[in-house]
Write a protein that holds these residues in place. Structure first.
Motif: not given
Length: 74
Positions: A43-68
């Motif tokens: 459950l923890v492994g699939t949950g963390l993987f899903a969070l990483a996947f959805f975070s990337d698809k939502s654009g949050h990761d790109q916002q952090v990359t652009d900010a840095t």
């Protein structure tokens, strides 16, 4: 989606218990520890993987990359 993850976790527990049974005698404490350990690890492994996947698809990761990148240019 959560139902599929729970079904997969239960199947993994059954597979782990089957394998442990083929290796020798199962005791109650071993069964309980295996059920809890395998189930929550899946459950923890699939949950963390899903969070990483959805975070990337939502654009949050790109916002952090652009900010840095903007901070590194100064």
């Amino acid at each position: 989606m959560m139902i599929a993850i729970i079904v997969i976790a239960v199947l993994m527990v059954v597979a782990a218990l089957f394998w442990l049974h083929s290796q020798g005698e199962l005791r109650v404490h071993m069964v309980i520890a295996t059920i809890l350990g395998v189930f929550f690890s899946v459950l923890v492994g699939t949950g963390l993987f899903a969070l990483a996947f959805f975070s990337d698809k939502s654009g949050h990761d790109q916002q952090v990359t652009d900010a840095t990148r903007g901070r590194d240019k100064h």
